[in-house]
Design an enzyme around this catalytic site. Structure first.
Site, PDB file in Angstrom:
ATOM      1  N   GLN A  10     -37.988  -8.561   7.258  1.00  0.00           N
ATOM      2  CA  GLN A  10     -39.216  -7.779   7.255  1.00  0.00           C
ATOM      3  C   GLN A  10     -39.873  -7.791   8.632  1.00  0.00           C
ATOM      4  O   GLN A  10     -39.849  -8.803   9.336  1.00  0.00           O
ATOM      5  CB  GLN A  10     -40.178  -8.330   6.198  1.00  0.00           C
ATOM      6  CG  GLN A  10     -41.276  -7.363   5.819  1.00  0.00           C
ATOM      7  CD  GLN A  10     -41.945  -7.745   4.516  1.00  0.00           C
ATOM      8  OE1 GLN A  10     -41.418  -8.527   3.736  1.00  0.00           O
ATOM      9  NE2 GLN A  10     -43.124  -7.206   4.271  1.00  0.00           N
ATOM     10  N   SER A  94     -34.143 -13.951   6.119  1.00  0.00           N
ATOM     11  CA  SER A  94     -35.013 -13.867   4.942  1.00  0.00           C
ATOM     12  C   SER A  94     -34.490 -12.794   3.990  1.00  0.00           C
ATOM     13  O   SER A  94     -33.415 -12.954   3.416  1.00  0.00           O
ATOM     14  CB  SER A  94     -36.463 -13.625   5.370  1.00  0.00           C
ATOM     15  OG  SER A  94     -37.348 -13.785   4.286  1.00  0.00           O
ATOM     16  N   LEU A  95     -35.199 -11.664   3.801  1.00  0.00           N
ATOM     17  CA  LEU A  95     -34.681 -10.640   2.892  1.00  0.00           C
ATOM     18  C   LEU A  95     -33.312 -10.140   3.341  1.00  0.00           C
ATOM     19  O   LEU A  95     -32.510  -9.673   2.529  1.00  0.00           O
ATOM     20  CB  LEU A  95     -35.654  -9.466   2.782  1.00  0.00           C
ATOM     21  CG  LEU A  95     -35.584  -8.358   3.839  1.00  0.00           C
ATOM     22  CD1 LEU A  95     -34.594  -7.268   3.462  1.00  0.00           C
ATOM     23  CD2 LEU A  95     -36.941  -7.760   4.084  1.00  0.00           C
ATOM     24  N   ARG A 119     -39.025  -9.453  -5.632  1.00  0.00           N
ATOM     25  CA  ARG A 119     -39.324 -10.499  -4.651  1.00  0.00           C
ATOM     26  C   ARG A 119     -40.583 -10.153  -3.869  1.00  0.00           C
ATOM     27  O   ARG A 119     -41.464 -10.997  -3.669  1.00  0.00           O
ATOM     28  CB  ARG A 119     -38.132 -10.659  -3.713  1.00  0.00           C
ATOM     29  CG  ARG A 119     -38.220 -11.792  -2.689  1.00  0.00           C
ATOM     30  CD  ARG A 119     -36.898 -11.855  -1.928  1.00  0.00           C
ATOM     31  NE  ARG A 119     -36.840 -12.948  -0.965  1.00  0.00           N
ATOM     32  CZ  ARG A 119     -37.147 -12.834   0.334  1.00  0.00           C
ATOM     33  NH1 ARG A 119     -37.572 -11.665   0.805  1.00  0.00           N
ATOM     34  NH2 ARG A 119     -37.032 -13.869   1.155  1.00  0.00           N
ATOM     35  N   HIS A 204     -42.509 -18.204   3.002  1.00  0.00           N
ATOM     36  CA  HIS A 204     -41.717 -19.392   3.327  1.00  0.00           C
ATOM     37  C   HIS A 204     -42.586 -20.641   3.474  1.00  0.00           C
ATOM     38  O   HIS A 204     -42.426 -21.427   4.414  1.00  0.00           O
ATOM     39  CB  HIS A 204     -40.867 -19.151   4.576  1.00  0.00           C
ATOM     40  CG  HIS A 204     -39.896 -18.025   4.403  1.00  0.00           C
ATOM     41  ND1 HIS A 204     -38.791 -18.130   3.576  1.00  0.00           N
ATOM     42  CD2 HIS A 204     -39.875 -16.769   4.911  1.00  0.00           C
ATOM     43  CE1 HIS A 204     -38.132 -16.974   3.601  1.00  0.00           C
ATOM     44  NE2 HIS A 204     -38.774 -16.139   4.382  1.00  0.00           N
ATOM     45  N   GLN A 253     -35.001 -20.442  -0.873  1.00  0.00           N
ATOM     46  CA  GLN A 253     -35.363 -19.695   0.332  1.00  0.00           C
ATOM     47  C   GLN A 253     -36.798 -19.186   0.281  1.00  0.00           C
ATOM     48  O   GLN A 253     -37.453 -19.027   1.313  1.00  0.00           O
ATOM     49  CB  GLN A 253     -34.384 -18.520   0.500  1.00  0.00           C
ATOM     50  CG  GLN A 253     -34.577 -17.678   1.741  1.00  0.00           C
ATOM     51  CD  GLN A 253     -34.334 -16.208   1.475  1.00  0.00           C
ATOM     52  OE1 GLN A 253     -34.934 -15.623   0.583  1.00  0.00           O
ATOM     53  NE2 GLN A 253     -33.444 -15.611   2.252  1.00  0.00           N
TER      54      GLN A 253
END
Length: 314
Positions: A10, A94-95, A119, A204, A253
Protein backbone atom coordinates in the site's frame (compact mmCIF):
# COMPACT_ATOMS: atom_id res chain seq x y z
CA UNK A 1 21.58 -15.11 -12.97
CA UNK A 2 19.05 -15.86 -10.21
CA UNK A 3 15.82 -13.85 -10.33
CA UNK A 4 13.24 -12.84 -7.71
CA UNK A 5 9.89 -11.16 -8.33
CA UNK A 6 8.79 -8.42 -5.91
CA UNK A 7 5.20 -7.24 -5.31
CA UNK A 8 4.55 -3.75 -3.85
CA UNK A 9 2.36 -2.80 -0.92
CA UNK A 10 0.00 0.00 0.00
CA UNK A 11 1.17 3.48 -0.90
CA UNK A 12 2.05 2.54 -4.48
CA UNK A 13 -1.50 3.05 -5.73
CA UNK A 14 -2.25 5.78 -8.28
CA UNK A 15 -5.28 6.65 -10.38
CA UNK A 16 -4.70 5.25 -13.86
CA UNK A 17 -2.51 2.37 -12.76
CA UNK A 18 -2.73 -0.68 -15.00
CA UNK A 19 -4.49 1.13 -17.85
CA UNK A 20 -1.68 0.53 -20.32
CA UNK A 21 -1.89 -3.17 -19.53
CA UNK A 22 -5.61 -3.55 -20.13
CA UNK A 23 -5.38 -1.60 -23.36
CA UNK A 24 -2.59 -3.83 -24.67
CA UNK A 25 -3.33 -7.31 -23.29
CA UNK A 26 -6.54 -9.32 -23.06
CA UNK A 27 -5.29 -11.33 -20.09
CA UNK A 28 -4.94 -8.10 -18.09
CA UNK A 29 -8.55 -7.20 -18.90
CA UNK A 30 -9.56 -10.68 -17.72
CA UNK A 31 -7.76 -10.17 -14.40
CA UNK A 32 -9.46 -6.83 -13.75
CA UNK A 33 -12.86 -8.30 -14.65
CA UNK A 34 -12.30 -11.27 -12.35
CA UNK A 35 -11.50 -8.95 -9.46
CA UNK A 36 -14.59 -6.83 -10.19
CA UNK A 37 -16.75 -9.96 -10.24
CA UNK A 38 -15.26 -11.33 -7.02
CA UNK A 39 -15.88 -8.08 -5.14
CA UNK A 40 -19.19 -7.18 -6.73
CA UNK A 41 -17.95 -3.66 -7.47
CA UNK A 42 -16.40 -1.81 -10.39
CA UNK A 43 -12.98 -1.52 -8.81
CA UNK A 44 -11.45 -1.29 -12.29
CA UNK A 45 -13.43 1.91 -12.95
CA UNK A 46 -12.17 3.40 -9.68
CA UNK A 47 -8.62 2.47 -10.67
CA UNK A 48 -9.06 4.14 -14.04
CA UNK A 49 -10.86 7.35 -13.12
CA UNK A 50 -10.67 7.73 -9.35
CA UNK A 51 -11.49 9.70 -7.29
CA UNK A 52 -8.11 9.30 -5.62
CA UNK A 53 -9.50 9.52 -2.08
CA UNK A 54 -11.69 6.49 -2.76
CA UNK A 55 -8.88 4.50 -4.38
CA UNK A 56 -6.63 5.28 -1.40
CA UNK A 57 -9.09 3.73 1.06
CA UNK A 58 -7.40 0.63 2.42
CA UNK A 59 -10.23 -1.70 1.42
CA UNK A 60 -9.93 -0.52 -2.22
CA UNK A 61 -6.19 0.07 -2.50
CA UNK A 62 -5.26 -3.43 -1.38
CA UNK A 63 -7.22 -5.47 -3.98
CA UNK A 64 -6.49 -2.82 -6.64
CA UNK A 65 -2.73 -3.08 -6.19
CA UNK A 66 -2.99 -6.86 -6.23
CA UNK A 67 -4.93 -6.74 -9.51
CA UNK A 68 -2.21 -4.72 -11.23
CA UNK A 69 0.56 -6.97 -9.91
CA UNK A 70 -1.13 -10.21 -10.89
CA UNK A 71 -2.08 -8.79 -14.29
CA UNK A 72 1.59 -8.05 -14.93
CA UNK A 73 2.57 -11.57 -13.88
CA UNK A 74 -0.05 -13.13 -16.18
CA UNK A 75 0.94 -10.93 -19.11
CA UNK A 76 4.54 -12.02 -18.64
CA UNK A 77 3.41 -15.64 -18.64
CA UNK A 78 0.82 -15.71 -21.43
CA UNK A 79 2.18 -13.11 -23.82
CA UNK A 80 5.94 -13.40 -23.27
CA UNK A 81 6.42 -16.96 -22.03
CA UNK A 82 7.97 -15.86 -18.73
CA UNK A 83 6.28 -17.92 -16.01
CA UNK A 84 6.64 -17.33 -12.29
CA UNK A 85 8.86 -20.39 -11.96
CA UNK A 86 11.55 -18.62 -13.98
CA UNK A 87 12.34 -16.95 -10.65
CA UNK A 88 13.91 -18.57 -7.61
CA UNK A 89 11.68 -16.67 -5.15
CA UNK A 90 8.89 -14.13 -4.87
CA UNK A 91 8.28 -11.66 -2.06
CA UNK A 92 5.64 -9.03 -1.40
CA UNK A 93 5.56 -6.07 0.97
CA UNK A 94 2.61 -6.47 3.38
CA UNK A 95 -0.45 -6.81 1.09
CA UNK A 96 2.03 -7.59 -1.69
CA UNK A 97 2.55 -10.98 -0.09
CA UNK A 98 -1.01 -11.84 -1.14
CA UNK A 99 -0.18 -10.69 -4.68
CA UNK A 100 2.89 -12.93 -4.67
CA UNK A 101 0.90 -15.92 -3.44
CA UNK A 102 -1.81 -15.37 -6.06
CA UNK A 103 0.70 -14.94 -8.89
CA UNK A 104 2.46 -18.11 -7.75
CA UNK A 105 -0.77 -20.12 -7.84
CA UNK A 106 -1.15 -20.57 -4.07
CA UNK A 107 -4.47 -18.66 -3.74
CA UNK A 108 -7.10 -18.12 -6.43
CA UNK A 109 -7.64 -14.65 -7.85
CA UNK A 110 -11.19 -14.37 -6.53
CA UNK A 111 -10.21 -15.55 -3.04
CA UNK A 112 -7.25 -13.16 -2.98
CA UNK A 113 -9.45 -10.21 -3.94
CA UNK A 114 -12.02 -11.02 -1.28
CA UNK A 115 -9.39 -11.63 1.39
CA UNK A 116 -7.72 -8.29 0.68
CA UNK A 117 -11.03 -6.44 0.71
CA UNK A 118 -11.78 -7.95 4.12
CA UNK A 119 -8.23 -7.30 5.31
CA UNK A 120 -8.57 -3.62 4.49
CA UNK A 121 -11.97 -3.36 6.17
CA UNK A 122 -10.81 -5.28 9.24
CA UNK A 123 -7.73 -3.11 9.65
CA UNK A 124 -9.87 0.01 9.49
CA UNK A 125 -12.36 -1.38 12.02
CA UNK A 126 -9.66 -2.41 14.49
CA UNK A 127 -8.82 1.09 15.73
CA UNK A 128 -11.03 4.22 15.65
CA UNK A 129 -9.75 6.90 13.28
CA UNK A 130 -7.46 9.31 15.10
CA UNK A 131 -6.44 6.93 17.89
CA UNK A 132 -3.60 5.30 16.00
CA UNK A 133 -0.63 6.70 14.10
CA UNK A 134 2.44 5.75 12.08
CA UNK A 135 5.65 7.62 11.31
CA UNK A 136 8.62 7.10 9.04
CA UNK A 137 12.09 7.52 10.51
CA UNK A 138 14.45 8.50 7.72
CA UNK A 139 18.00 9.68 7.24
CA UNK A 140 21.49 8.15 7.56
CA UNK A 141 21.12 7.59 11.32
CA UNK A 142 17.75 5.84 11.01
CA UNK A 143 18.79 2.25 11.53
CA UNK A 144 16.89 -0.50 13.35
CA UNK A 145 18.63 0.18 16.66
CA UNK A 146 17.56 3.84 16.61
CA UNK A 147 14.00 2.89 15.68
CA UNK A 148 13.83 0.32 18.47
CA UNK A 149 15.08 2.92 20.96
CA UNK A 150 12.52 5.45 19.78
CA UNK A 151 9.70 2.90 19.94
CA UNK A 152 10.76 1.89 23.45
CA UNK A 153 10.62 5.52 24.54
CA UNK A 154 7.20 5.93 22.92
CA UNK A 155 5.89 2.91 24.80
CA UNK A 156 5.94 5.00 27.96
CA UNK A 157 2.95 6.91 26.58
CA UNK A 158 1.14 4.12 24.74
CA UNK A 159 1.68 1.34 22.24
CA UNK A 160 4.62 1.88 19.88
CA UNK A 161 6.53 -0.70 17.84
CA UNK A 162 8.68 -0.96 14.73
CA UNK A 163 6.20 -1.84 11.98
CA UNK A 164 8.28 -1.89 8.78
CA UNK A 165 12.03 -2.44 8.67
CA UNK A 166 12.26 -1.32 5.04
CA UNK A 167 15.94 -0.50 4.68
CA UNK A 168 18.60 1.44 6.54
CA UNK A 169 17.41 5.01 6.49
CA UNK A 170 13.71 4.13 6.15
CA UNK A 171 11.99 2.48 9.11
CA UNK A 172 8.34 2.88 10.10
CA UNK A 173 6.92 2.89 13.63
CA UNK A 174 3.28 2.31 14.54
CA UNK A 175 1.00 2.47 17.56
CA UNK A 176 -1.24 4.79 19.52
CA UNK A 177 -1.00 8.47 18.63
CA UNK A 178 0.45 9.31 22.04
CA UNK A 179 3.03 6.56 21.77
CA UNK A 180 4.11 7.49 18.25
CA UNK A 181 4.24 11.20 19.07
CA UNK A 182 6.63 10.54 21.97
CA UNK A 183 8.70 8.18 19.80
CA UNK A 184 9.01 10.92 17.16
CA UNK A 185 10.48 13.25 19.78
CA UNK A 186 12.98 10.58 20.83
CA UNK A 187 13.92 9.79 17.24
CA UNK A 188 14.68 13.45 16.57
CA UNK A 189 16.84 13.57 19.71
CA UNK A 190 18.78 10.60 18.34
CA UNK A 191 19.39 12.33 15.01
CA UNK A 192 16.69 10.96 12.73
CA UNK A 193 14.11 12.79 10.67
CA UNK A 194 10.62 11.68 11.68
CA UNK A 195 7.67 12.17 9.37
CA UNK A 196 4.09 11.33 10.48
CA UNK A 197 2.34 9.25 7.82
CA UNK A 198 -1.09 10.00 6.43
CA UNK A 199 -2.58 6.58 7.15
CA UNK A 200 -5.97 5.49 8.43
CA UNK A 201 -4.79 2.95 11.01
CA UNK A 202 -1.67 1.81 12.93
CA UNK A 203 -0.77 -1.13 10.67
CA UNK A 204 1.54 -3.94 11.77
CA UNK A 205 1.17 -3.21 15.47
CA UNK A 206 -0.52 -5.07 18.37
CA UNK A 207 -3.48 -2.71 17.96
CA UNK A 208 -4.36 -4.69 14.81
CA UNK A 209 -5.20 -7.84 16.82
CA UNK A 210 -8.96 -7.56 16.10
CA UNK A 211 -8.12 -7.52 12.38
CA UNK A 212 -5.82 -10.51 12.82
CA UNK A 213 -8.68 -12.40 14.47
CA UNK A 214 -10.97 -11.62 11.52
CA UNK A 215 -8.30 -12.72 9.05
CA UNK A 216 -7.70 -15.95 10.96
CA UNK A 217 -11.35 -16.86 10.51
CA UNK A 218 -11.36 -15.90 6.83
CA UNK A 219 -8.09 -17.65 6.03
CA UNK A 220 -9.26 -20.82 7.77
CA UNK A 221 -11.81 -21.23 5.00
CA UNK A 222 -9.55 -20.19 2.12
CA UNK A 223 -7.94 -22.71 -0.20
CA UNK A 224 -4.14 -22.40 -0.13
CA UNK A 225 -1.91 -24.57 -2.32
CA UNK A 226 1.85 -24.98 -2.57
CA UNK A 227 3.14 -21.99 -4.60
CA UNK A 228 5.15 -22.75 -7.74
CA UNK A 229 8.13 -20.97 -6.15
CA UNK A 230 8.86 -20.25 -2.47
CA UNK A 231 7.49 -16.98 -1.09
CA UNK A 232 9.85 -15.11 1.22
CA UNK A 233 7.63 -14.31 4.17
CA UNK A 234 7.33 -10.89 5.83
CA UNK A 235 7.24 -12.35 9.34
CA UNK A 236 10.18 -14.75 9.12
CA UNK A 237 12.22 -13.18 6.29
CA UNK A 238 12.71 -16.71 4.96
CA UNK A 239 11.15 -18.69 2.08
CA UNK A 240 7.96 -20.62 2.76
CA UNK A 241 5.98 -23.08 0.64
CA UNK A 242 3.93 -25.08 3.14
CA UNK A 243 0.23 -24.07 2.85
CA UNK A 244 -0.52 -24.33 6.56
CA UNK A 245 2.55 -22.29 7.50
CA UNK A 246 1.54 -19.68 4.91
CA UNK A 247 -1.97 -19.53 6.40
CA UNK A 248 -0.60 -19.04 9.93
CA UNK A 249 1.96 -16.44 8.88
CA UNK A 250 -0.61 -14.38 6.97
CA UNK A 251 -2.47 -14.00 10.27
CA UNK A 252 0.71 -13.12 12.17
CA UNK A 253 1.61 -10.59 9.49
CA UNK A 254 -1.34 -8.34 10.44
CA UNK A 255 0.19 -7.46 13.81
CA UNK A 256 3.81 -8.38 13.06
CA UNK A 257 6.75 -6.46 11.69
CA UNK A 258 7.38 -6.43 7.95
CA UNK A 259 11.00 -7.61 7.87
CA UNK A 260 11.67 -6.34 4.36
CA UNK A 261 15.35 -5.44 4.76
CA UNK A 262 16.11 -8.88 6.17
CA UNK A 263 14.08 -10.55 3.41
CA UNK A 264 16.02 -8.73 0.71
CA UNK A 265 19.36 -9.35 2.40
CA UNK A 266 18.57 -13.07 2.63
CA UNK A 267 17.60 -13.31 -1.05
CA UNK A 268 20.66 -11.37 -2.21
CA UNK A 269 22.90 -13.37 0.12
CA UNK A 270 22.04 -16.95 0.98
CA UNK A 271 19.30 -17.03 -1.66
CA UNK A 272 21.75 -16.18 -4.43
CA UNK A 273 19.46 -13.63 -6.13
CA UNK A 274 21.27 -11.26 -8.47
CA UNK A 275 18.25 -9.70 -10.17
CA UNK A 276 15.00 -8.29 -8.77
CA UNK A 277 11.94 -7.43 -10.87
CA UNK A 278 9.12 -5.45 -9.25
CA UNK A 279 5.68 -6.31 -10.64
CA UNK A 280 3.10 -3.64 -9.90
CA UNK A 281 2.40 0.04 -9.62
CA UNK A 282 5.32 2.33 -8.90
CA UNK A 283 8.98 1.74 -8.14
CA UNK A 284 9.14 1.77 -4.33
CA UNK A 285 10.56 -1.73 -3.92
CA UNK A 286 13.01 -1.21 -6.77
CA UNK A 287 14.45 1.77 -4.94
CA UNK A 288 14.72 -0.25 -1.73
CA UNK A 289 16.41 -3.11 -3.58
CA UNK A 290 19.08 -0.79 -4.94
CA UNK A 291 19.84 0.41 -1.43
CA UNK A 292 19.76 -2.98 0.29
CA UNK A 293 21.47 -5.05 -2.43
CA UNK A 294 23.50 -2.58 -4.52
CA UNK A 295 25.35 -5.36 -6.34
CA UNK A 296 22.10 -6.82 -7.69
CA UNK A 297 20.14 -5.52 -10.66
CA UNK A 298 16.68 -4.11 -9.90
CA UNK A 299 14.00 -3.12 -12.40
CA UNK A 300 10.37 -2.01 -12.09
CA UNK A 301 7.82 -3.48 -14.50
CA UNK A 302 4.85 -1.11 -14.67
CA UNK A 303 3.60 -1.30 -18.23
CA UNK A 304 3.85 -2.95 -21.67
CA UNK A 305 7.18 -1.38 -22.63
CA UNK A 306 8.80 -2.44 -19.36
CA UNK A 307 7.57 -6.00 -19.75
CA UNK A 308 8.73 -6.32 -23.35
CA UNK A 309 12.19 -4.97 -22.58
CA UNK A 310 12.53 -7.24 -19.56
CA UNK A 311 11.42 -10.37 -21.41
CA UNK A 312 14.04 -9.78 -24.09
CA UNK A 313 16.79 -9.98 -21.48
CA UNK A 314 15.85 -13.46 -20.30
Amino acid sequence: MSLAFLFPGQGSQAVGMGQGLIEAFSVAREVFQEVDDALGQKLSALMKDGPEDQLTLTENAQPALMAVSVALARVLDRDFGVSMDRAAFAAGHSLGQYSALCAAGAISMSDTARLLKLRGQAMQRAVPVGEGAMASLIGPKSDLALAEAAAKAGSAAGVCVVANDNNAGNIVISGTKAGVDLAIEKAKELGARAIPLNVSAPFHSPLMQPAADEMAEALAGAGISVPVIPIVDNVTARPESDPEAIRRLLVEQVTGRVRWRESMEWMAGEGGVTRFAELGSGKVLTGMAKRIAPDAEAVALNGPEDIEAFAKTL
